[in-house]
Write an enzyme that holds these catalytic residues in place. Sequence first.
Site, PDB file in Angstrom:
ATOM      1  N   GLY A  93     -21.324   8.828   7.648  1.00  0.00           N
ATOM      2  CA  GLY A  93     -20.066   8.745   8.394  1.00  0.00           C
ATOM      3  C   GLY A  93     -18.929   8.592   7.411  1.00  0.00           C
ATOM      4  N   GLY A  95     -17.116   6.867   5.294  1.00  0.00           N
ATOM      5  CA  GLY A  95     -17.237   5.555   4.661  1.00  0.00           C
ATOM      6  C   GLY A  95     -16.051   5.223   3.786  1.00  0.00           C
ATOM      7  N   LYS A 116      -8.351  10.137   2.673  1.00  0.00           N
ATOM      8  CA  LYS A 116      -9.615   9.944   1.958  1.00  0.00           C
ATOM      9  C   LYS A 116      -9.389   8.960   0.817  1.00  0.00           C
ATOM     10  CE  LYS A 116     -13.214  12.786  -0.110  1.00  0.00           C
ATOM     11  NZ  LYS A 116     -13.550  14.127  -0.602  1.00  0.00           N
ATOM     12  N   ASP A 128     -17.125   0.909  -1.646  1.00  0.00           N
ATOM     13  CA  ASP A 128     -15.878   0.142  -1.528  1.00  0.00           C
ATOM     14  C   ASP A 128     -14.827   0.842  -0.666  1.00  0.00           C
ATOM     15  OD1 ASP A 128     -15.174   2.242  -3.125  1.00  0.00           O
ATOM     16  OD2 ASP A 128     -14.529   1.059  -4.839  1.00  0.00           O
ATOM     17  N   GLY A 129     -15.154   2.031  -0.183  1.00  0.00           N
ATOM     18  CA  GLY A 129     -14.224   2.742   0.695  1.00  0.00           C
ATOM     19  C   GLY A 129     -13.060   3.391  -0.035  1.00  0.00           C
ATOM     20  N   ARG A 179      -6.122  14.849   3.420  1.00  0.00           N
ATOM     21  CA  ARG A 179      -6.862  16.107   3.541  1.00  0.00           C
ATOM     22  C   ARG A 179      -6.576  16.739   4.892  1.00  0.00           C
ATOM     23  NH1 ARG A 179     -13.181  16.248   2.167  1.00  0.00           N
ATOM     24  NH2 ARG A 179     -13.510  15.007   4.030  1.00  0.00           N
ATOM     25  N   ASP A 255     -24.267  17.281   5.578  1.00  0.00           N
ATOM     26  CA  ASP A 255     -23.061  16.525   5.958  1.00  0.00           C
ATOM     27  C   ASP A 255     -21.827  17.069   5.243  1.00  0.00           C
ATOM     28  OD1 ASP A 255     -24.698  15.315   3.830  1.00  0.00           O
ATOM     29  OD2 ASP A 255     -22.972  14.020   3.516  1.00  0.00           O
ATOM     30  N   ASN A 256     -22.039  17.991   4.311  1.00  0.00           N
ATOM     31  CA  ASN A 256     -20.906  18.628   3.646  1.00  0.00           C
ATOM     32  C   ASN A 256     -20.792  20.097   4.059  1.00  0.00           C
ATOM     33  OD1 ASN A 256     -20.316  16.252   2.308  1.00  0.00           O
ATOM     34  ND2 ASN A 256     -21.568  16.775   0.537  1.00  0.00           N
ATOM     35  N   ASP A 265     -15.462  19.071   0.893  1.00  0.00           N
ATOM     36  CA  ASP A 265     -16.011  18.093  -0.053  1.00  0.00           C
ATOM     37  C   ASP A 265     -16.120  18.616  -1.476  1.00  0.00           C
ATOM     38  OD1 ASP A 265     -16.008  15.717   1.048  1.00  0.00           O
ATOM     39  OD2 ASP A 265     -18.110  15.604   1.581  1.00  0.00           O
TER      40      ASP A 265
HETATM   41  P1  AMP Z   1     -20.093  12.471  -0.218  1.00  0.00           P
HETATM   42  O1  AMP Z   1     -21.008  12.405  -1.368  1.00  0.00           O
HETATM   43  O2  AMP Z   1     -18.647  12.391  -0.597  1.00  0.00           O
HETATM   44  O3  AMP Z   1     -20.356  13.640   0.659  1.00  0.00           O
HETATM   45  O4  AMP Z   1     -20.369  11.160   0.638  1.00  0.00           O
HETATM   46  C1  AMP Z   1     -21.613  10.863   1.221  1.00  0.00           C
HETATM   47  C2  AMP Z   1     -21.496   9.630   2.070  1.00  0.00           C
HETATM   48  O5  AMP Z   1     -21.192   8.485   1.270  1.00  0.00           O
HETATM   49  C3  AMP Z   1     -20.429   9.686   3.128  1.00  0.00           C
HETATM   50  O6  AMP Z   1     -20.889   9.025   4.273  1.00  0.00           O
HETATM   51  C4  AMP Z   1     -19.271   8.956   2.498  1.00  0.00           C
HETATM   52  O7  AMP Z   1     -18.389   8.413   3.430  1.00  0.00           O
HETATM   53  C5  AMP Z   1     -20.009   7.862   1.736  1.00  0.00           C
HETATM   54  N1  AMP Z   1     -19.232   7.389   0.575  1.00  0.00           N
HETATM   55  C6  AMP Z   1     -18.991   8.046  -0.567  1.00  0.00           C
HETATM   56  N2  AMP Z   1     -18.243   7.309  -1.403  1.00  0.00           N
HETATM   57  C7  AMP Z   1     -17.994   6.143  -0.784  1.00  0.00           C
HETATM   58  C8  AMP Z   1     -17.271   4.954  -1.135  1.00  0.00           C
HETATM   59  N3  AMP Z   1     -16.652   4.824  -2.290  1.00  0.00           N
HETATM   60  N4  AMP Z   1     -17.250   3.965  -0.227  1.00  0.00           N
HETATM   61  C9  AMP Z   1     -17.856   4.089   0.953  1.00  0.00           C
HETATM   62  N5  AMP Z   1     -18.543   5.163   1.339  1.00  0.00           N
HETATM   63  C10 AMP Z   1     -18.624   6.184   0.488  1.00  0.00           C
HETATM   64 MG    MG Z   2     -19.299  14.338   2.153  1.00  0.00          MG
END
Ligand code: AMP
Ligand code: MG
Length: 496
Positions: A93, A95, A116, A128-129, A179, A255-256, A265
Amino acid sequence: MKKKTKSQIFKFDNTYVSLPKNFYQKINPVPVKKPTLIKLNHELLNFLDLDENSLKSNLGISILSGNKVPSNTTPLAMVYAGHQFGNFVKQLGDGRAVLLGEIIAKNGQRYDIQLKGSGQTSFSRQGDGRSPLGPVIREYIISEAMHYLGIPTTRSLSIISTGEFVKRERIEPGGILARVSSSHIRIGTFEFFSAKKDLVSVKKLSDYSIKRHFAEIWSSKNRYKLFLDKVIECQAKLVAQWMNVGFIHGVMNTDNTCISGQTIDYGPCAFMNKFDPNTVYSFIDTYGRYSYGNQPKIMLWNLSKFAECISFLINQNEEKANKIILNSLSTFPQLFEKFWIKAISEKLGFFLSLKEDRKLIEKFLEIMFKQKIDFTLTFRTLSESIENEKKKIKFFSSFKNKKPITTWYNDWIKRLNKENSSKEKISKKMQNKNPLFIPRNHLVEKAINNAVEKGDFSMTNDLIKVLKKPFEYKENFNLSEPPKPNQDIKNTFCGT
Ligand code: AMP
Ligand code: MG
């Protein structure tokens, strides 16, 4: 027309929030210490019918950094699942992102505005979001480059530096990207509900997606089969476009993968320099699952996961549904081939379609591969080689072994003679299909380093500028060259 009041920098018109509560978490972005506007996308804000001065104002910056939530919207974090490197993760989700809201652009189309790097949500797991500034700059540069190369993509409206630091391998300055996307619905969004056997939600998400992206099939009796076909077709086209500019997504997890057929992404993505189907940049892609040459196969695999999710909507009889799905999925290779062959033919100046073309295309790629030469510049210098002798010499200069390319070149000229067009015209048309400027990894990395380490954004700005007109020669910019061996940066990182 309604006048925009100060608090209505964005005229939000949200629809995703009307879906059931299990589709998202309502959550505001977490405020940041000292937001600074680093970059604002003039062309995009204009396209979105937004006011530049308002966005640059204190209020605008507060909104783009997540420090202020306008009263006319309800931000949310979308839930999804996904297959990451082939393994199913049932709970993902947003995050580190929130959907600030949806707006209608000048063209009448709906777009998500997502922040983002906007702080933790209930989907953050251990994260850490936040996002470091480097990956935010990276996404801005590459997504905009993709747009100007004519490839469907999410876009980047602004870069905010947060005035805070995030801890990764090192301590880095934080950033927030605004974004813009025609939606953020992913194959993984379907998988989330499907894995829970929540068929009601899968149907609701399908209906919402069809109405939002493929409204033309809504009233068809077999709309869900057509939905699958539409997604298959737009993804086949997308991957064909990636292949023809040497783009390697790097993390083609489900998810991407957007159902709208946009690239999304920009983590470990990069553009290939030397032509080699096995090229991998992503440091974590140990087995080359997402290598350049694997991308069509992986997309088909992802689409099969999508098909499984909506199978029960296509036909309640499992056997019948499977037959229909297999049939639809089996069209992917031909569709991909159709889009790819047409585009690569045009890159070679073949605007008529002749039987002998395929052999010439394959031979050209084979020579490029064997001689390890640059994908982008080879096509570009070939396009220019018919302009004059000097340019012809330049094209030949990159081949160490001249014999195979000389034979090929003569056959190619013979083939061009069959076009109903002059060499000058063919050359011009080819140059519009073969970019001079792509966001090469060593350049993107240098631009990011200058920005993050020295606060010097000049190279970021120069790159963004030339990438807006990737097919146009520019005298003063030396940003088209492949890396010298000591400049090459062979690995990319997710940067999350
Ligand atoms: P991504 O690799 O960008 O496609 O992210 C995969 C998942 O990890 C998604 O659910 C993102 O929201 C979560 N995510 C990636 N980086 C972070 C972060 N720094 N803090 C929280 N969630 C993250
Ligand atoms: Mg992603």
